[in-house]
Design an enzyme around this catalytic site. Structure first.
Site, mmCIF file in Angstrom:
data_model
loop_
_atom_site.group_PDB
_atom_site.id
_atom_site.type_symbol
_atom_site.label_atom_id
_atom_site.label_comp_id
_atom_site.label_asym_id
_atom_site.label_seq_id
_atom_site.Cartn_x
_atom_site.Cartn_y
_atom_site.Cartn_z
ATOM 1 N N ASN A 23 0.875 -1.186 0.000
ATOM 2 C CA ASN A 23 0.000 0.000 0.000
ATOM 3 C C ASN A 23 0.907 1.230 0.000
ATOM 4 O O ASN A 23 2.114 1.121 0.221
ATOM 5 C CB ASN A 23 -0.932 -0.021 1.227
ATOM 6 C CG ASN A 23 -0.142 -0.064 2.517
ATOM 7 O OD1 ASN A 23 0.733 0.775 2.732
ATOM 8 N ND2 ASN A 23 -0.404 -1.065 3.335
ATOM 9 N N VAL A 32 -0.479 -10.573 0.819
ATOM 10 C CA VAL A 32 0.911 -10.931 0.492
ATOM 11 C C VAL A 32 1.887 -9.942 1.144
ATOM 12 O O VAL A 32 3.004 -10.327 1.537
ATOM 13 C CB VAL A 32 1.102 -10.991 -1.043
ATOM 14 C CG1 VAL A 32 1.060 -9.611 -1.699
ATOM 15 C CG2 VAL A 32 2.364 -11.739 -1.417
ATOM 16 N N ASP A 33 1.450 -8.724 1.340
ATOM 17 C CA ASP A 33 2.284 -7.690 2.006
ATOM 18 C C ASP A 33 2.645 -8.167 3.427
ATOM 19 O O ASP A 33 3.813 -8.193 3.828
ATOM 20 C CB ASP A 33 1.468 -6.395 2.060
ATOM 21 C CG ASP A 33 2.310 -5.163 2.418
ATOM 22 O OD1 ASP A 33 1.732 -4.084 2.598
ATOM 23 O OD2 ASP A 33 3.540 -5.316 2.521
ATOM 24 N N GLY A 118 -6.581 -9.164 -4.600
ATOM 25 C CA GLY A 118 -7.052 -9.573 -3.259
ATOM 26 C C GLY A 118 -7.855 -8.451 -2.630
ATOM 27 O O GLY A 118 -8.932 -8.084 -3.126
ATOM 28 N N TYR A 120 -7.645 -5.370 -2.810
ATOM 29 C CA TYR A 120 -7.992 -4.217 -3.683
ATOM 30 C C TYR A 120 -9.106 -4.552 -4.673
ATOM 31 O O TYR A 120 -9.497 -3.705 -5.477
ATOM 32 C CB TYR A 120 -6.742 -3.706 -4.381
ATOM 33 C CG TYR A 120 -5.885 -2.786 -3.504
ATOM 34 C CD1 TYR A 120 -6.238 -2.521 -2.183
ATOM 35 C CD2 TYR A 120 -4.740 -2.192 -4.000
ATOM 36 C CE1 TYR A 120 -5.469 -1.710 -1.383
ATOM 37 C CE2 TYR A 120 -3.954 -1.359 -3.204
ATOM 38 C CZ TYR A 120 -4.340 -1.123 -1.883
ATOM 39 O OH TYR A 120 -3.581 -0.296 -1.090
#
Ligand code: APR
Length: 370
Positions: A23, A32-33, A118, A120
């Site tokens: 982000n 995943v972040d 995902g 977003y």
């Protein structure tokens, strides 16, 4: 120089760089972040704090810390607002920025998640299309020797277009020998005697030409003969020259034509299409080393996967595809879903190997090229 779709947790990949769907704050998050930050350890967050955030469509690079990769490239995908707020362009910019950064850092291998698919909310099939189209265009235009992975974490997060999926599923249903026991039925009595007659014809022709029986082994396996038996010489001649531009004058000429193995046939088709070698192997999603191996050996016997990838790159018809396969001792089979899916795309004149690979992946089949 190829793209491969794989089922994999990106945090476990031993590649030069993995890409993070981050982000704008670059301070970690979910999906995943979150997984990347957890696996990399606190060092990653410390370095991210020095970057001053990241704009949508842009990318920034850090070290990989405790991850098995050298670098993490952080990019920020667009949030889906229905598709009329430039989402496609912004998403494509993510892949382009990350690939350029990877090339600038000498990366030979890069793994992407499906950015924006995902949290977003980007529709997965559309997100997949943007990813493969953008990566393909980069690989076609770039001289970087790079292997790109699209790491799909779970099958639920992977989808091709519904219409395409339904079309392929129907084609498999209509053709897959594994489902149609009728196809593998034993021959009827009259078919048995036609087959025996055809075999005798072959033996007669062999005798007349003092040709060893095995010389005709590559003649495609006989389907039950048509109602009216073909005159022996003409039928065999037609079978030997199937797919040839012009019918051979005699069986000897036809056999001479058959001597033309896989590689000479491939190189002739590349010339006919006015393609360069580079264009051909990039469109086939195979790497330069494999292509030069094929090119340098007149009797090279490729795998079916490689032969079909090159047939797709050359946009061969179904007949020409069967022909080039037969020169490597291979054939399309309706007992193989992989073959049927490839046949579906060729029959529909669709030759985008990356779209074909998405479909093969969706049907749990091996991919072409790569
Ligand atoms: N390996 C590979 N892919 C993964 C992994 C993993 N370990 N974990 C999740 N994914 C996949 C998801 O299944 C999805 O297909 O990554 C894709 C992107 O999903 P998200 O991580 O939700 O990213 P995105 O949709 O771009 O949303 C970004 O979510 O995590 C937050 O901080 C992030 O605010 C940002 C937003």
């Amino acid at each position: 120089m190829s793209l491969e779709i794989i089922r994999q947790d990106i945090t476990r990949m031993h590649v030069d760089a993995i890409v993070n769907a981050a982000n704008p704050a670059l301070l970690g998050g979910g999906g995943v972040d979150g997984a990347i930050h957890r696996a990399a350890g606190p060092g990653l967050l410390e370095e991210c704090r020095t970057l001053g955030g990241c704009k949508t469509g842009e990318a920034k690079i850090t070290r990989g810390y405790d991850l098995p990769c050298r670098y993490v490239i952080h990019t920020v995908g667009p949030i889906w607002h229905g598709g009329h707020a430039g989402e496609r362009e912004k998403l494509a910019a993510c892949y382009k920025s990350a690939l350029r950064l990877a090339r600038a850092h000498g990366c030979g291998s890069v793994a992407f998640p499906l950015i924006s698919a995902g949290v977003y909310g980007y529709p997965r099939d559309k997100a997949l299309r943007v990813a493969t189209d953008t990566i393909r265009d980069f690989l076609m235009e770039s001289d970087a020797d790079m292997h790109v992975y699209l790491a799909i974490f779970d099958k639920a997060s992977f989808a091709i277009g519904e219409k395409l999926y339904a079309g392929i599923a129907q084609y498999i249903d209509d053709n897959y020998a594994g489902q149609h026991t009728a196809r593998s039925r034993s021959l009827l009595p009259e078919e048995m005697c036609e087959l025996a007659k055809a075999q005798r014809d072959i033996e007669d022709v062999c005798e007349e030409m003092a040709m060893p029986q095995e010389a005709l082994r590559e003649v495609p396996p006989f389907a039950p003969m048509a109602a009216k038996p073909e005159p022996k010489k003409r039928g065999l001649l037609e079978r030997l020259t199937r797919g040839a531009k012009k019918p051979a004058a005699s069986i000897e000429d036809a056999l001479a034509e058959l001597e033309d193995g896989f590689t000479p046939y491939l190189l002739r088709k590349i010339d006919e299409r006015g393609m360069t070698d580079v264009q051909c192997y990039k469109k086939a999603n195979i790497d330069r080393k494999l292509f030069s191996k094929i090119r340098s050996s007149a009797n090279y016997k490729p795998s079916k996967n490689t032969a079909l990838a090159l047939a797709i790159a050359l946009e061969l018809s179904l007949e020409e595809t069967r022909d080039i396969l037969s020169r490597a001792g291979l054939a399309l089979s309706h007992a193989s879903k992989f073959d049927i899916i490839i046949e579906y795309f060729i029959a529909n004149g669709q030759y985008d190997i990356f779209e074909i690979n998405e479909a093969l992946f969706a049907f749990d089949q091996p991919l072409l090229g790569a």
